[in-house]
Write an enzyme that holds these catalytic residues in place. Structure first.
Site, mmCIF file in Angstrom:
data_model
loop_
_atom_site.group_PDB
_atom_site.id
_atom_site.type_symbol
_atom_site.label_atom_id
_atom_site.label_comp_id
_atom_site.label_asym_id
_atom_site.label_seq_id
_atom_site.Cartn_x
_atom_site.Cartn_y
_atom_site.Cartn_z
ATOM 1 N N LEU A 39 -1.564 11.965 -6.722
ATOM 2 C CA LEU A 39 -2.779 12.777 -6.827
ATOM 3 C C LEU A 39 -3.546 12.467 -8.106
ATOM 4 O O LEU A 39 -4.761 12.612 -8.154
ATOM 5 C CB LEU A 39 -2.422 14.260 -6.752
ATOM 6 C CG LEU A 39 -1.719 14.660 -5.448
ATOM 7 C CD1 LEU A 39 -1.513 16.161 -5.390
ATOM 8 C CD2 LEU A 39 -2.511 14.190 -4.233
ATOM 9 N N ASP A 87 5.709 10.304 -22.396
ATOM 10 C CA ASP A 87 6.762 10.931 -21.596
ATOM 11 C C ASP A 87 6.716 12.426 -21.905
ATOM 12 O O ASP A 87 7.055 12.853 -23.019
ATOM 13 C CB ASP A 87 8.121 10.330 -21.971
ATOM 14 C CG ASP A 87 9.246 10.914 -21.130
ATOM 15 O OD1 ASP A 87 9.009 11.945 -20.446
ATOM 16 O OD2 ASP A 87 10.352 10.360 -21.158
ATOM 17 N N SER A 170 -0.448 23.192 -10.023
ATOM 18 C CA SER A 170 0.753 23.966 -9.713
ATOM 19 C C SER A 170 1.172 23.635 -8.284
ATOM 20 O O SER A 170 0.991 22.510 -7.807
ATOM 21 C CB SER A 170 0.450 25.454 -9.895
ATOM 22 O OG SER A 170 1.542 26.241 -9.517
HETATM 23 N N1 LIG Z 1 2.447 16.045 -3.250
HETATM 24 C C1 LIG Z 1 2.491 17.329 -2.857
HETATM 25 O O1 LIG Z 1 2.674 17.654 -1.667
HETATM 26 C C2 LIG Z 1 2.320 18.403 -3.874
HETATM 27 C C3 LIG Z 1 2.363 19.735 -3.430
HETATM 28 C C4 LIG Z 1 2.196 20.752 -4.346
HETATM 29 C C5 LIG Z 1 1.990 20.437 -5.671
HETATM 30 N N2 LIG Z 1 1.967 19.142 -6.095
HETATM 31 C C6 LIG Z 1 1.723 18.865 -7.516
HETATM 32 O O2 LIG Z 1 0.765 17.836 -7.639
HETATM 33 C C7 LIG Z 1 0.953 17.152 -8.879
HETATM 34 C C8 LIG Z 1 0.901 15.652 -8.664
HETATM 35 O O3 LIG Z 1 2.021 15.297 -7.879
HETATM 36 P P1 LIG Z 1 2.072 14.022 -6.921
HETATM 37 O O4 LIG Z 1 2.341 14.536 -5.567
HETATM 38 O O5 LIG Z 1 0.924 13.126 -7.155
HETATM 39 O O6 LIG Z 1 3.443 13.362 -7.438
HETATM 40 P P2 LIG Z 1 3.781 11.877 -7.907
HETATM 41 O O7 LIG Z 1 3.217 10.881 -6.987
HETATM 42 O O8 LIG Z 1 5.247 11.877 -8.154
HETATM 43 O O9 LIG Z 1 3.008 11.773 -9.293
HETATM 44 C C9 LIG Z 1 3.481 12.422 -10.440
HETATM 45 C C10 LIG Z 1 2.909 11.745 -11.662
HETATM 46 O O10 LIG Z 1 3.493 12.351 -12.833
HETATM 47 C C11 LIG Z 1 4.003 11.323 -13.672
HETATM 48 N N3 LIG Z 1 5.141 11.812 -14.418
HETATM 49 C C12 LIG Z 1 6.323 12.247 -13.931
HETATM 50 N N4 LIG Z 1 7.137 12.562 -14.953
HETATM 51 C C13 LIG Z 1 6.462 12.337 -16.084
HETATM 52 C C14 LIG Z 1 6.787 12.449 -17.463
HETATM 53 N N5 LIG Z 1 7.989 12.849 -17.866
HETATM 54 N N6 LIG Z 1 5.857 12.119 -18.372
HETATM 55 C C15 LIG Z 1 4.637 11.679 -17.978
HETATM 56 N N7 LIG Z 1 4.272 11.550 -16.697
HETATM 57 C C16 LIG Z 1 5.185 11.862 -15.756
HETATM 58 C C17 LIG Z 1 4.406 10.215 -12.721
HETATM 59 O O11 LIG Z 1 4.482 8.985 -13.435
HETATM 60 P P3 LIG Z 1 5.438 7.783 -12.915
HETATM 61 O O12 LIG Z 1 4.993 7.457 -11.517
HETATM 62 O O13 LIG Z 1 5.129 6.713 -13.893
HETATM 63 O O14 LIG Z 1 6.825 8.293 -12.985
HETATM 64 C C18 LIG Z 1 3.249 10.260 -11.728
HETATM 65 O O15 LIG Z 1 2.144 9.582 -12.256
HETATM 66 C C19 LIG Z 1 2.269 17.678 -9.451
HETATM 67 O O16 LIG Z 1 1.995 18.635 -10.440
HETATM 68 C C20 LIG Z 1 2.949 18.339 -8.265
HETATM 69 O O17 LIG Z 1 3.818 19.390 -8.641
HETATM 70 C C21 LIG Z 1 2.125 18.116 -5.223
#
Ligand SMILES: NC(=O)c1ccc[n+]([C@@H]2O[C@H](COP(=O)([O-])OP(=O)(O)OC[C@H]3O[C@@H](n4cnc5c(N)ncnc54)[C@H](OP(=O)(O)O)[C@@H]3O)[C@@H](O)[C@H]2O)c1
Length: 339
Positions: A39, A87, A170
């Protein structure tokens, strides 16, 4: 009535950014958690089309951010993109990253706290905080506190109250747990009933100390996502009189890399949680509405889903609980002002 009135779960970030393009132009925006097929990427790409002055991408893996930066350059070569490797599970790293941000800009207009982890197995940050609470909330609490002077500078320069924004990404998963003040670290300490997972959560989806299972990954994720909302509540209370608005959003259900650290059983649970799966572009729509919708400048509520303000459970909006979490977060990030 603004454009958001007609928006639904199918609305895309591209549509939202197009509707608010005059609010994106010229802005300096920082997004955490930026990788391909996440996202963070779709948020950055939708914004980039409309001429922000500067996009600061702050994430863990430089190569992944660089891939997104290449896509931004193809969409709009005029946008200045800066990469900040951080990080969020290391407070030393966060302080170093904040220092870098101060060198790169003298103002921030929008801070999007989007990065997160979800894990089935318990682990800890460098400071010994349970990883999901420590990264998803405490890491962003510290980063936001360190960058607040830049947001206040943005608010002063903009002259329009409430257009300077903090957006915490969130999740509806907040429903899995309130803040466990008596055992936020999941060490099996006794907790009062109001800190237990809400009624209706099945037994296999919560910790069971007596059965030797003091940790359950989704409960810890739920706590961290409740914290994202309460953080927005506390930020709104502290900063709205100074021109900075704060929101938390549920982006919807989207297949991204988020499930990478889940067990097979937990991944199956996720598969059953939604009847409508958004694509990446739809998944950033609510974040962009929270960041740029001018109708939200004076909003008292803090939480959006499908681009609209919606209510949340009491434990995720109570001012006293938000303040208690703020005090705990300050304690866990001692020395935050020491840039
Ligand atoms: N996808 C869904 O269905 C969903 C639903 C509800 C809420 N959300 C929320 O949406 C947001 C984005 O999630 P996403 O679905 O896009 O997940 P994602 O694809 O796993 O992306 C998460 C991002 O956070 C980075 N990250 C993780 N740990 C980190 C750390 N320790 N320090 C710095 N960066 C870090 C990751 O970097 P790397 O790739 O380099 O590890 C990645 O760029 C999150 O807050 C999640 O809780 C998502």
């Amino acid at each position: 009535m603004g454009p958001a009135a007609g928006w639904t779960q199918e609305t895309t970030g591209t549509e939202v950014a197009e509707a608010f393009k005059s609010n994106i132009k010229g802005k300096t925006i920082l997004i955490t958690g930026v990788s391909p097929i996440s996202l963070g990427e779709s948020t950055a790409l939708a914004i980039a089309r409309h001429g922000p002055t500067k996009l600061l991408l702050a994430s863990r893996t430089e190569l992944k951010m660089a891939e997104v930066a290449d896509k931004i350059a193809k969409i709009n070569p005029n946008v200045k993109v800066e990469l900040i490797v951080v990080d969020l599970s290391s407070q030393t790293d966060i302080r170093t990253a904040a220092r870098k941000v101060f060198h790169l800009t003298d103002r921030l207009d929008v801070l999007i706290n989007n990065a997160a982890v979800v894990t089935s197995a318990r682990s800890e940050t460098l400071e010994g905080i349970e990883l999901q609470f420590g990264t998803n909330h405490i890491g962003h609490h510290l980063l936001t506190s360190l960058l607040t002077p830049l947001l206040l500078a943005g608010a002063e320069a903009s002259g329009t109250r409430g257009t300077t924004r903090i957006v915490n990404v969130s999740s509806m998963g907040y429903r899995l747990s309130p803040i466990r003040f008596h055992d936020y670290n999941f060490e099996g300490k006794p907790i009062p009933p109001e800190e237990e997972p809400p009624k209706g959560i099945p037994a296999h989806m919560k910790p069971d100390v007596a059965a030797g299972r003091p940790y359950y990954g989704f409960t810890a994720y739920g706590q961290s996502k409740t914290a994202n909302i309460l953080h927005a509540v506390a930020l709104k209370e502290r900063l709205s009189s100074k021109g900075v608005q704060a929101f938390a959003v549920h982006p919807g259900s989207i297949w991204t890399d988020l499930s990478r650290n889940l067990s097979d059983d937990d991944r199956k649970i996720i598969e059953g949680t939604s009847t409508f799966w958004k694509n990446q572009d739809q998944g950033c729509a609510t974040t962009l509405a929270a960041a740029f919708d001018p109708d939200l400048c004076d909003a008292k509520e803090a939480y959006l889903s499908d681009c609209h303000l919606v209510d949340v459970a009491g434990y995720a909006k109570d001012q006293a609980i938000a303040e208690r979490l703020w005090q705990l977060s300050e304690k866990l990030t001692e020395g935050k002002a020491n840039l």
